[in-house]
Motif scaffolding. Structure first.
Motif, PDB file in Angstrom:
ATOM      1  N   GLU A 251      23.905   3.698 -61.064  1.00  0.00           N
ATOM      2  CA  GLU A 251      22.949   4.139 -60.043  1.00  0.00           C
ATOM      3  C   GLU A 251      22.455   5.549 -60.345  1.00  0.00           C
ATOM      4  N   TYR A 252      23.374   6.406 -60.737  1.00  0.00           N
ATOM      5  CA  TYR A 252      23.022   7.786 -61.079  1.00  0.00           C
ATOM      6  C   TYR A 252      21.996   7.823 -62.202  1.00  0.00           C
ATOM      7  N   LYS A 253      22.210   7.038 -63.227  1.00  0.00           N
ATOM      8  CA  LYS A 253      21.284   7.031 -64.358  1.00  0.00           C
ATOM      9  C   LYS A 253      19.932   6.435 -63.965  1.00  0.00           C
ATOM     10  N   ILE A 254      19.940   5.324 -63.232  1.00  0.00           N
ATOM     11  CA  ILE A 254      18.695   4.674 -62.824  1.00  0.00           C
ATOM     12  C   ILE A 254      17.888   5.589 -61.909  1.00  0.00           C
ATOM     13  N   ALA A 255      18.580   6.314 -61.031  1.00  0.00           N
ATOM     14  CA  ALA A 255      17.886   7.194 -60.087  1.00  0.00           C
ATOM     15  C   ALA A 255      17.107   8.298 -60.794  1.00  0.00           C
ATOM     16  N   GLN A 256      17.507   8.662 -61.985  1.00  0.00           N
ATOM     17  CA  GLN A 256      16.791   9.691 -62.733  1.00  0.00           C
ATOM     18  C   GLN A 256      15.418   9.214 -63.196  1.00  0.00           C
ATOM     19  N   ASP A 257      15.168   7.916 -63.068  1.00  0.00           N
ATOM     20  CA  ASP A 257      13.895   7.346 -63.518  1.00  0.00           C
ATOM     21  C   ASP A 257      13.003   6.945 -62.335  1.00  0.00           C
ATOM     22  N   ILE A 258      13.323   7.401 -61.127  1.00  0.00           N
ATOM     23  CA  ILE A 258      12.477   7.081 -59.969  1.00  0.00           C
ATOM     24  C   ILE A 258      11.152   7.820 -60.093  1.00  0.00           C
ATOM     25  N   LEU A 259      10.052   7.077 -59.932  1.00  0.00           N
ATOM     26  CA  LEU A 259       8.712   7.631 -60.025  1.00  0.00           C
ATOM     27  C   LEU A 259       7.893   7.170 -58.819  1.00  0.00           C
ATOM     28  N   VAL A 260       6.750   7.806 -58.627  1.00  0.00           N
ATOM     29  CA  VAL A 260       5.868   7.412 -57.522  1.00  0.00           C
ATOM     30  C   VAL A 260       5.522   5.938 -57.614  1.00  0.00           C
ATOM     31  N   ASP A 261       5.215   5.468 -58.804  1.00  0.00           N
ATOM     32  CA  ASP A 261       4.754   4.092 -58.964  1.00  0.00           C
ATOM     33  C   ASP A 261       5.868   3.054 -58.928  1.00  0.00           C
ATOM     34  N   ASN A 262       7.128   3.495 -59.024  1.00  0.00           N
ATOM     35  CA  ASN A 262       8.195   2.490 -59.021  1.00  0.00           C
ATOM     36  C   ASN A 262       9.220   2.675 -57.906  1.00  0.00           C
ATOM     37  N   VAL A 263       9.003   3.649 -57.014  1.00  0.00           N
ATOM     38  CA  VAL A 263      10.014   3.926 -55.988  1.00  0.00           C
ATOM     39  C   VAL A 263      10.233   2.723 -55.078  1.00  0.00           C
ATOM     40  N   SER A 264       9.173   1.958 -54.796  1.00  0.00           N
ATOM     41  CA  SER A 264       9.337   0.773 -53.956  1.00  0.00           C
ATOM     42  C   SER A 264      10.214  -0.267 -54.653  1.00  0.00           C
ATOM     43  N   ALA A 272      19.140  -5.007 -53.408  1.00  0.00           N
ATOM     44  CA  ALA A 272      19.655  -6.215 -54.056  1.00  0.00           C
ATOM     45  C   ALA A 272      21.114  -6.060 -54.466  1.00  0.00           C
ATOM     46  N   PHE A 273      21.500  -4.845 -54.860  1.00  0.00           N
ATOM     47  CA  PHE A 273      22.872  -4.609 -55.328  1.00  0.00           C
ATOM     48  C   PHE A 273      23.694  -3.776 -54.343  1.00  0.00           C
ATOM     49  N   ASN A 274      23.157  -3.574 -53.141  1.00  0.00           N
ATOM     50  CA  ASN A 274      23.837  -2.722 -52.158  1.00  0.00           C
ATOM     51  C   ASN A 274      24.253  -1.408 -52.809  1.00  0.00           C
ATOM     52  N   ALA A 275      23.324  -0.828 -53.527  1.00  0.00           N
ATOM     53  CA  ALA A 275      23.579   0.393 -54.304  1.00  0.00           C
ATOM     54  C   ALA A 275      23.227   1.606 -53.451  1.00  0.00           C
ATOM     55  N   MET A 276      24.201   2.133 -52.725  1.00  0.00           N
ATOM     56  CA  MET A 276      23.929   3.165 -51.733  1.00  0.00           C
ATOM     57  C   MET A 276      23.488   4.486 -52.352  1.00  0.00           C
ATOM     58  N   SER A 277      24.062   4.878 -53.469  1.00  0.00           N
ATOM     59  CA  SER A 277      23.646   6.136 -54.105  1.00  0.00           C
ATOM     60  C   SER A 277      22.195   6.053 -54.552  1.00  0.00           C
ATOM     61  N   LEU A 278      21.811   4.931 -55.128  1.00  0.00           N
ATOM     62  CA  LEU A 278      20.424   4.742 -55.546  1.00  0.00           C
ATOM     63  C   LEU A 278      19.501   4.684 -54.342  1.00  0.00           C
ATOM     64  N   LYS A 279      19.941   4.027 -53.286  1.00  0.00           N
ATOM     65  CA  LYS A 279      19.127   3.925 -52.072  1.00  0.00           C
ATOM     66  C   LYS A 279      18.887   5.306 -51.471  1.00  0.00           C
ATOM     67  N   ASN A 280      19.932   6.132 -51.414  1.00  0.00           N
ATOM     68  CA  ASN A 280      19.782   7.481 -50.878  1.00  0.00           C
ATOM     69  C   ASN A 280      18.879   8.335 -51.761  1.00  0.00           C
ATOM     70  N   ALA A 281      18.957   8.128 -53.065  1.00  0.00           N
ATOM     71  CA  ALA A 281      18.072   8.848 -53.975  1.00  0.00           C
ATOM     72  C   ALA A 281      16.613   8.473 -53.721  1.00  0.00           C
ATOM     73  N   CYS A 282      16.357   7.198 -53.443  1.00  0.00           N
ATOM     74  CA  CYS A 282      14.997   6.754 -53.113  1.00  0.00           C
ATOM     75  C   CYS A 282      14.513   7.414 -51.828  1.00  0.00           C
ATOM     76  N   ILE A 283      15.395   7.512 -50.832  1.00  0.00           N
ATOM     77  CA  ILE A 283      15.025   8.138 -49.561  1.00  0.00           C
ATOM     78  C   ILE A 283      14.607   9.589 -49.769  1.00  0.00           C
ATOM     79  N   ILE A 284      15.405  10.345 -50.512  1.00  0.00           N
ATOM     80  CA  ILE A 284      15.082  11.743 -50.768  1.00  0.00           C
ATOM     81  C   ILE A 284      13.792  11.857 -51.572  1.00  0.00           C
ATOM     82  N   PHE A 285      13.605  10.976 -52.542  1.00  0.00           N
ATOM     83  CA  PHE A 285      12.386  11.005 -53.354  1.00  0.00           C
ATOM     84  C   PHE A 285      11.162  10.761 -52.480  1.00  0.00           C
ATOM     85  N   ILE A 286      11.244   9.807 -51.575  1.00  0.00           N
ATOM     86  CA  ILE A 286      10.123   9.493 -50.681  1.00  0.00           C
ATOM     87  C   ILE A 286       9.767  10.699 -49.821  1.00  0.00           C
ATOM     88  N   LEU A 287      10.766  11.373 -49.297  1.00  0.00           N
ATOM     89  CA  LEU A 287      10.522  12.541 -48.444  1.00  0.00           C
ATOM     90  C   LEU A 287       9.914  13.692 -49.249  1.00  0.00           C
TER      91      LEU A 287
END
Length: 338
Positions: A251-264, A272-287
């Motif tokens: 999750e840590y590695k995947i979260a480093q690749d969050i972009l505007v076009d792929n955050v959704s 899908a994987f109940n990946a809470m660290s990745l989910k929280n990273a998406c939340i912060i990125f969106i904000l």
């Protein structure tokens, strides 16, 4: 009542007075826009006060509403007529971030006013920052369970091996005691009523040899190199075999690749994987990236999906803050002029 107050503010801002003689008179267009901002800021302050009233009769909240709108109106008059790019902000609206204050900030995310949405994002980011490095994936997390590792010398080593896995037609030598200690999935495999319990050779479908070898190396050593090429496959394997430490590394590695076009899509992946660290990273990125995201056609749908998890994340954040020093926390929301 709110419409009447806006109309009254417009009238006050456009009527000559002692203050307007000193600071200048606003045009009707400026006054109408300013009045909406003033009224909304006052409404937010009054709403928060109302939610904290013991009896909730609304009396003191109405006083806050009137007082705050008057204070802000004076500040706007003092700002005088200026070009939009030179306009100052009205004083910070301080929101006590308890359960009620959090609800107000989250409600602002769904406001029709883009500025209100922006201010909420900024305030929520400030709240996360106050939790001292609460960015959910700013460091590779350790395994959540303590474990003794056999060591890399026993990875795929037939010495003392008592179970063999078949992957893509090739044998992989393993040790039940190591696997048994690593996860509930392997414990169930060897202790439950499954055919693998007494099997010497266990076939593993739907996983590549290189992915399985890396997963086993993690089990034996507690450390592997996760990169963007193998992170998703390893996340899938870690989720299947209930390896939480490996899962969080992925999750840590995947979260480093969050972009505007792929955050959704990243958020979909976290669900899908109940990946809470990745989910929280998406939340912060969106904000943090509201200005880049809000124009996307799918943004409003994404916000509706994320809000329940966002609430859970910030409730957890407030709990962390409270446990740290038992203080109440505030954030300041700046209502800029459009």
């Amino acid at each position: 009542m709110r419409r009447i107050l806006v109309e009254q503010i417009v009238k006050n801002l456009t009527t000559p007075s002692i203050l307007s003689q000193k600071y200048g008179l606003l045009s009707k267009e400026e006054a109408e826009e300013d009045a909406k901002q003033i009224e909304y800021a006052a409404f937010v302050a009054a709403t928060q006060h109302f939610r904290k009233e013991p009896e909730r009769n609304g009396g003191s909240a109405a006083q806050v509403y009137a007082r705050k709108s008057s204070e802000l109106m004076v500040e706007f008059v003092k700002a005088g007529p200026k070009h939009k790019e030179d306009r100052e902000t009205i004083p910070d609206l301080t929101i006590l971030v308890d359960a009620n204050g959090l609800s107000i900030l989250l409600e602002l995310l769904e406001s029709r006013n883009l500025n209100h949405q922006r201010y909420s994002c900024v305030a929520l980011c400030k709240l996360a920052e106050k939790a001292s490095s609460l960015s959910p994936v700013d460091a590779g997390p350790p395994s959540p369970t303590s474990q003794v590792y056999l060591g890399k010398q026993y990875v795929n080593n037939p010495t003392f091996s008592d179970v063999t896995f078949l992957i893509e037609g090739k044998r992989f030598y393993a040790h039940r005691i190591c696997l048994h200690a690593s996860s509930d999935a392997f414990r169930a495999m060897f202790d439950g009523g499954y055919k693998e319990k007494d099997a010497k050779d266990i076939e593993i479908p739907n996983i590549r040899w290189d992915v399985f070898e890396l997963m086993m190396r993690y089990i034996y050593t507690g450390s592997i190199d996760v990169n963007m090429e193998n992170a998703l496959d390893l996340l899938t394997a870690a989720d299947q075999y209930l390896l939480e430490g490996l899962k969080r590394l992925c999750e840590y590695k995947i979260a480093q690749d969050i972009l505007v076009d792929n955050v959704s899509l990243m958020y979909d992946l976290s669900e899908a994987f109940n990946a809470m660290s990745l989910k929280n990273a998406c939340i912060i990125f969106i904000l943090k990236n509201f200005d880049k995201l809000h124009a996307k056609s799918w943004y409003s749908r994404l916000i509706k999906r994320v809000l329940p998890e966002m609430r859970s994340y910030f409730v957890w954040t407030l709990t962390r803050l409270a446990e740290a020093d038992k203080e109440e926390y505030t954030v300041k929301v700046n209502f800029f002029i459009n």
